[in-house]
Design an enzyme around this catalytic site. Structure first.
Site, short mmCIF file in Angstrom:
data_model
loop_
_atom_site.label_atom_id
_atom_site.label_comp_id
_atom_site.label_asym_id
_atom_site.label_seq_id
_atom_site.Cartn_x
_atom_site.Cartn_y
_atom_site.Cartn_z
N ASP A 49 -0.59 -11.95 -118.19
CA ASP A 49 -1.43 -12.84 -117.40
C ASP A 49 -2.25 -12.04 -116.39
O ASP A 49 -1.67 -11.37 -115.54
CB ASP A 49 -0.52 -13.85 -116.68
CG ASP A 49 -1.27 -15.10 -116.32
OD1 ASP A 49 -2.42 -14.99 -115.83
OD2 ASP A 49 -0.73 -16.19 -116.53
N ASP A 50 -3.57 -12.06 -116.54
CA ASP A 50 -4.46 -11.38 -115.57
C ASP A 50 -4.35 -9.85 -115.63
O ASP A 50 -4.58 -9.19 -114.63
CB ASP A 50 -4.16 -11.79 -114.12
CG ASP A 50 -4.66 -13.18 -113.77
OD1 ASP A 50 -5.23 -13.86 -114.63
OD2 ASP A 50 -4.49 -13.58 -112.60
N CYS A 85 -7.65 -18.13 -116.84
CA CYS A 85 -6.50 -18.34 -117.73
C CYS A 85 -6.67 -19.45 -118.75
O CYS A 85 -6.69 -19.20 -119.95
CB CYS A 85 -5.23 -18.66 -116.93
SG CYS A 85 -4.91 -17.57 -115.56
#
Ligand SMILES: *[C@@H]1O[C@H](CO)[C@@H](O)[C@H](O)[C@H]1NC(C)=O
Ligand SMILES: *[C@@H]1O[C@H](CO)[C@@H](O)[C@H](O)[C@H]1NC(C)=O
Ligand SMILES: *[C@@H]1O[C@H](CO)[C@@H](O)[C@H](O)[C@H]1NC(C)=O
Ligand SMILES: *[C@@H]1O[C@H](CO)[C@@H](O)[C@H](O)[C@H]1NC(C)=O
Ligand SMILES: *[C@@H]1O[C@H](CO)[C@@H](O)[C@H](O)[C@H]1NC(C)=O
Length: 588
Positions: A49-50, A85
Site C-alpha cells: 500500500d503506497d 488507493c
C-alpha cells in the site's frame, strides 16, 4: 457455446454418425491430455500500500529482491493510472481506466467499496472471472477503502473461496487492526501488529490453496507502508495520517537514512502548477520529520519483506513453485518532500505514478528487466494471458511482455487521471484551506509517454493550467515547458526536432482520445485520430504532413473543477478524425 455443443452432440446421436463422434471424442482426449501435461499456472499476487519506486524503497527489501526481482523480471517503467488507493485498485481488478469504472475516489459518492458494488463490479472483477475459469481464489488484507465494519456484509465481497479483509476504520491502524474472515463477524487484533497478523493469514490461505486440486490465485495486500491512521484521528472524513508503525524488531533500523536529496527535494524555487506551486519551502523541523517519516516507511516494509520470504519458502517446499507466477506491486506511489510536498500521493509526478512491479514464474528469464511502458490496467489482461483465458473486450489494458516469446502489443503511453482532493499526510500536512490535510480541485488528466528518444509528461488541470515536462532533459520535473502566454523566445526548446507548439498539438489530441477511451482505443489511441493514415507513436504523428490536422483539433479543457467524473465539466469529448486520409484534408 454450451448450447451449440449439446445441439451438435444431439445431432450426432440422431444421425448415428458413430465415426464422427469417435473423431470428436479423440479431439477431446487430446485436449484433456494437453491440459494434464501443463496444468494452468498458480498465481500469487502481493500488493503493498503506497509503496514508491522513485524513493528507492525496493533497495531496502533484500528478501523480495532475492526471491522475486532477481528470479524474474523487473518492469522499470510500470505506472498506475490513478495515484490513489481505491480507484487504482478497482482499475487493477477490472483492467479498466477509472473513467470507465467511475470509481474515482476512496469514499462515496464517487468511490469506495459501496461505489464498486453499485457499479456492478462485485459480480464482474478478476477473482470472479478466475473462479469461472477454474481457479480457487484467496485474499487477505485491504481490498478497498470504505469497506467497513458496518457494510462488509451488504453485500459480502464475491469471488473468493477464502477471504480475510482489513476493514475500515481500522484498515491502517497498525496496532489495532480489524479483519473479517469469509462470512464471519469482524475480529479486532488490538495489541498485535497488522503485518504479523496478515503474514499468518496469508500462510494459512497459501496452505489451503496448496491442498486444493485446482490452480490457485492468492492475493496478499498488507497495509504497510501506508501511513498509520488510528480511529481517534479520523475526524469528519479528514483523517490525520501519521508515520507507519514498524514491528518492534525493526524499529532500530536505518537510523542514518534520509529521503534522497535529489534536485526536486524541497527545492529553492517553487515547481509544478496550481496548489503545488504555492507550497512554502520546508524548514529544518519539517525536513527532519520527513526523514523520520521516510525511515518509518522503510522499517514498516521489513515485515512485508519477511512475509514474502515465508510465502516463497513454503511454495518452494511444495512442488508447486515451478508452476507459480509471483507478482509483486503496489497500489500507487508516494512522495515525501519533492516539489516541497508533504508526504502523500494523488499527484501526477513520477514519485506518485511509478510503482514497483516484479514478476517471476515459468518461462520468465531470471534477473531480466523490461523497459516498455506497462500499467496497472494491464495486470488483469496479463493474468488472463498467463492463465490461458481469452481477453475480455472491456479491458482497457493489454497483456504485458512476460516471456521472451511475447507477441502482444507494446505501448508507449499511460493515461493518468485524477478527480477531487489531494491528500496531505504527516504531522505537517495540515496546510490545506482552513488548516485541513487536503486540497480541493486536484482534478487533472495527463499522458506519460516514453518512446525512443523522448520521455514526456503532459497534463491539463481542471483550472486549465497545463504542464509539459521533458524528462529527457529534466528528470525531476522542475521546468514546466508549457508556454504561459508569453511570446515565443528564440531559444525555445524543441522536442524531437519540432517546435513545442507542434508537440503540444499532438499530445493534446492524444489526451483528448485517452480521456474517454474504451477498450482497444485506450491501447491504440492514434488509430482513432488517423484511421486512414495510421501511426503508432508520437514520433510518427509529429510528421509535418499532419501539422494542419493537429492544429485544428479541439483542445482538452474543463468548464469547472468537479470532485468526480462529471462529464459536463470536462469540455470537448470528440477529436477530429482523418477518416478519408490526411492528404485529402477531409476531417470528420
Ligand atoms: C471455489 O469456489 C468455486 C466457485 O464457487 C467452486 O466451484 C470451487 O469448487 C471452490 N473450490 C474449493 C476448493 O472449494
Ligand atoms: C481497537 O478496535 C476495537 C474495534 O475493533 C475498538 O473497540 C477499540 O476501542 C480499539 N482500541 C483502541 C485502543 O483504539
Ligand atoms: C517550521 O515549520 C513548521 C510548519 O510550518 C512550523 O510549525 C514550525 O514552527 C517551524 N519551525 C521553525 C523553527 O521555524
Ligand atoms: C475549486 O474549483 C471550483 C470550481 O471550479 C471553484 O469554484 C473554487 O473556487 C475552487 N476552489 C479553490 C480552493 O481553488
Ligand atoms: C460518475 O458517478 C458520479 C456519482 O455517482 C455521477 O455523478 C457521474 O455522472 C458519473 N459519471 C459518468 C460519466 O457516468
Amino acid at each position: 457455446m454450451k448450447f451449440l455443443f449439446s445441439l451438435a452432440t444431439a445431432l450426432l446421436a440422431q444421425t448415428a454418425a458413430a465415426n464422427l463422434q469417435n473423431a470428436l471424442q479423440a479431439v477431446l482426449n487430446i485436449q484433456s491430455q494437453q491440459q494434464s501435461q501443463s496444468p494452468p499456472p498458480n498465481i500469487l499476487l502481493v500488493i503493498t500500500d503506497d509503496q514508491d519506486l522513485e524513493l528507492d524503497s525496493i533497495d531496502y527489501t533484500p528478501r523480495i529482491t532475492r526471491h522475486i526481482r532477481d528470479k524474474g523480471t523487473f518492469y522499470r517503467n510500470h505506472f498506475v493510472t490513478t495515484a490513489l488507493c481505491c480507484p487504482s485498485r478497482v482499475s487493477l481488478w477490472t483492467g479498466r481506466q477509472a473513467h470507465n469504472t467511475n470509481v474515482t475516489d476512496v469514499r462515496p459518492p464517487y468511490g469506495g467499496y459501496p461505489k464498486f458494488v453499485d457499479r456492478g463490479f462485485n459480480d464482474n472483477f478478476l477473482p470472479v472471472w478466475l473462479q469461472q475459469a477454474g481457479y480457487d481464489t484467496y485474499y487477505t488484507g485491504k481490498l478497498f477503502n470504505a469497506h467497513t465494519v458496518e457494510n462488509y456484509h451488504s453485500p459480502y465481497v464475491n469471488g473468493f473461496n477464502g477471504s480475510d479483509f482489513l476493514l475500515d476504520p481500522y484498515t491502517y491502524s497498525y496496532l489495532n487492526s480489524t479483519y473479517q474472515r469469509n462470512q464471519d463477524p469482524p475480529v479486532s487484533y488490538e495489541g498485535h501488529h497488522t503485518t504479523d497478523v496478515i503474514a499468518e493469514k496469508a500462510m494459512g490461505f497459501l496452505e489451503d490453496a496448496l491442498q486444493g486440486e485446482r490452480p490457485f490465485f492468492v492475493t496478499v495486500a498488507p497495509a504497510a507502508p501506508h501511513s498509520d491512521v488510528s480511529p481517534q484521528n479520523i475526524k469528519a472524513g479528514n483523517p490525520v495520517m501519521t508515520a507507519p508503525i514498524p514491528l518492534k524488531r525493526h524499529e532500530h533500523l536505518f537510523q542514518d537514512v534520509k529521503v534522497p536529496r535529489t534536485k526536486h527535494f524541497n527545492p529553492d524555487h517553487p515547481s509544478g502548477v496550481s496548489w503545488v506551486r504555492e507550497l512554502p519551502q520546508q524548514n529544518e523541523t519539517v525536513v527532519d520529520y520527513n526523514d523520520y517519516f521516510y525511515r518509518s516507511r522503510l522499517r514498516a516494509l521489513q515485515g512485508v519483506d519477511e512475509m514474502v520470504e515465508s510465502l516463497v519458502t513454503r511454495l518452494e517446499e511444495s512442488d508447486k513453485l515451478d508452476n507459480t507466477y509471483i507478482i509483486y506491486t503496489s497500489d500507487n506511489g508516494f512522495h515525501i518532500g519533492q516539489h516541497r510536498l508533504p508526504p502523500g500521493k494523488t499527484c501526477g509526478f513520477e514519485e506518485d505514478i511509478r510503482v514497483p512491479l516484479f514478476i517471476r514464474g515459468p518461462g520468465i528469464p531470471e534477473g531480466s528487466t523490461e523497459d516498455s511502458v506497462t500499467t496497472h490496467i494491464d495486470l488483469a489482461p496479463t493474468i488472463f494471458e498467463l492463465a490461458g483465458i481469452p481477453p475480455r473486450s472491456d479491458f482497457d489494458g493489454t497483456a504485458i511482455p512476460v516471456t521472451p516469446e511475447f507477441e502482444g502489443t507494446r505501448h508507449e503511453h499511460v493515461t493518468v487521471e485524477y478527480w477531487g482532493k489531494a491528500v496531505l499526510e504527516g504531522d505537517y500536512g495540515k496546510i490545506g484551506p482552513g488548516g485541513t490535510p487536503s486540497v480541493p480541485n486536484n482534478t487533472y488528466k495527463s499522458v506519460r509517454l516514453l518512446g525512443k528518444g523522448y520521455n514526456l509528461y503532459y497534463s491539463v488541470w481542471c483550472n486549465n493550467e497545463h504542464e509539459l515536462y521533458d524528462l529527457e532533459t529534466d528528470p525531476y520535473q522542475l521546468h514546466n515547458l508549457y508556454p504561459t502566454g508569453r511570446s515565443p523566445v528564440d531559444d525555445e526548446p524543441r522536442i524531437l526536432g519540432r517546435d513545442l507548439a507542434q508537440v503540444i498539438n499532438r499530445l493534446d489530441a492524444l489526451l483528448l482520445v485517452l480521456k474517454s477511451c474504451q477498450g482497444v482505443t485506450c491501447i491504440k489511441p492514434w488509430d482513432v485520430l488517423q484511421p486512414a493514415d495510421p501511426v503508432v507513436s508520437l514520433w510518427e504523428a509529429l510528421d509535418e504532413d499532419y501539422d494542419l490536422f493537429y492544429g485544428e483539433q479541439p483542445r482538452v479543457s474543463y468548464d469547472w473543477c468537479d470532485a468526480g467524473y462529471v462529464i459536463e465539466a470536462e469540455g470537448p469529448q470528440t477529436p477530429l478524425t482523418s477518416r478519408y486520409g490526411l492528404s485529402w484534408d477531409v476531417w470528420v
